[in-house]
Design a protein around this motif. Structure first.
Motif, PDB file in Angstrom:
ATOM      1  N   GLY A 117       0.793  -1.225   0.000  1.00  0.00           N
ATOM      2  CA  GLY A 117       0.000   0.000   0.000  1.00  0.00           C
ATOM      3  C   GLY A 117       0.822   1.270   0.000  1.00  0.00           C
ATOM      4  N   SER A 118       2.141   1.134  -0.088  1.00  0.00           N
ATOM      5  CA  SER A 118       2.996   2.316   0.069  1.00  0.00           C
ATOM      6  C   SER A 118       3.008   3.221  -1.160  1.00  0.00           C
ATOM      7  N   PHE A 119       2.409   2.756  -2.278  1.00  0.00           N
ATOM      8  CA  PHE A 119       2.312   3.613  -3.455  1.00  0.00           C
ATOM      9  C   PHE A 119       0.964   4.333  -3.532  1.00  0.00           C
ATOM     10  N   ALA A 120       0.126   4.177  -2.529  1.00  0.00           N
ATOM     11  CA  ALA A 120      -1.132   4.915  -2.467  1.00  0.00           C
ATOM     12  C   ALA A 120      -0.841   6.387  -2.177  1.00  0.00           C
ATOM     13  N   ASP A 121      -1.867   7.230  -2.274  1.00  0.00           N
ATOM     14  CA  ASP A 121      -1.696   8.653  -2.004  1.00  0.00           C
ATOM     15  C   ASP A 121      -1.072   8.854  -0.625  1.00  0.00           C
TER      16      ASP A 121
END
Length: 239
Positions: free
Chosen positions: A15-19
């Motif tokens: 999830g680290s590439f989410a906003d």
């Protein structure tokens, strides 16, 4: 080729590439100097990660498999699931967790002797948050993870880093230094808020800097606008 920084971990990496995610911030930080490659797998523990590690680090043809500049290894949140509660299938005993981390490190070192390896501990757990966002049934009204267990795995991760002479980001301790960390840093008692992601990003950047991986020392892949001669722009691309 532009060098790579590979992020290997569980859902907190996936999830680290989410906003506002720490991976997206890293990609922005190194936007002209390195490709940040996401290898995050929601729900995975170190046992599963070790099972698939060879496939994870196959990037393509041999020419594309140049040694990454760095690899982050961010596991433990799922390993620390309690063995008698709803996420028991994700639980990995503490001694095996350490062995698995050592094996993952050994694999990366064997593949790329020069790659900088950075361990990251599991984050703290807000048990109230986990009760509000349970994974599966909880007939006993108890969370499937506790902060005490997460802390034990964080200490084990630090121990592995010391035994392997590697740097480690102790997110479990760092986050708990902030007032109201339970809700400020964690969205559901486990996964990160924007503030929690910011802490991880800043700690990872600082650890990379200590190893010399800083923007000031990494060359841009192509000429910067400031380096292009307005009188003869194409000259910069021919040098």
């Amino acid at each position: 080729m532009r060098p790579k920084i590979v992020l290997f971990g569980d859902s907190i990496t996936e999830g680290s590439f989410a906003d506002g995610g720490w991976g997206a911030s890293l990609a922005n930080h190194f936007s002209r100097t390195a490709d940040v490659v996401l290898r995050g797998y929601s729900g995975y523990n170190t046992r599963w990660a070790l099972e698939v590690v060879e496939r994870v680090f196959q990037f393509g043809s041999p020419a594309e498999e140049a040694a990454p500049l760095a690899v982050t290894v961010f596991f433990g949140a799922n390993d620390a699931s309690l063995p008698d509660r709803s996420s028991a299938f994700q639980h990995v005993p503490l001694h095996e967790y350490k062995q698995n981390l050592h094996a993952i490190i050994s694999f990366i070192k064997k593949q790329w002797a020069t790659t900088f390896i950075l361990l990251i501990t599991p984050p703290p757990i807000d048990e109230e948050g986990r009760l509000q966002h349970p994974y599966g049934e909880s007939p006993d009204g108890l969370p499937e993870r506790t902060n005490e267990a997460a802390g034990a795995y964080a200490k084990a991760c630090i121990s592995v880093a010391n035994e392997s002479s590697l740097p480690v980001v102790d997110i479990w301790s760092k986050m708990q230094q902030f007032p109201g960390w339970e809700k400020a840093c964690l969205s559901d008692g486990l996964h990160l808020t924007a503030s929690g992601n910011r802490i991880v990003f800043e700690e990872v950047v600082e650890a990379l800097k200590k190893d010399g991986l800083r923007l000031e020392t990494l060359p841009a892949d192509l000429p910067l606008l400031s380096e292009i001669d307005p009188q003869d722009p194409l000259k910069s691309f021919r040098n």
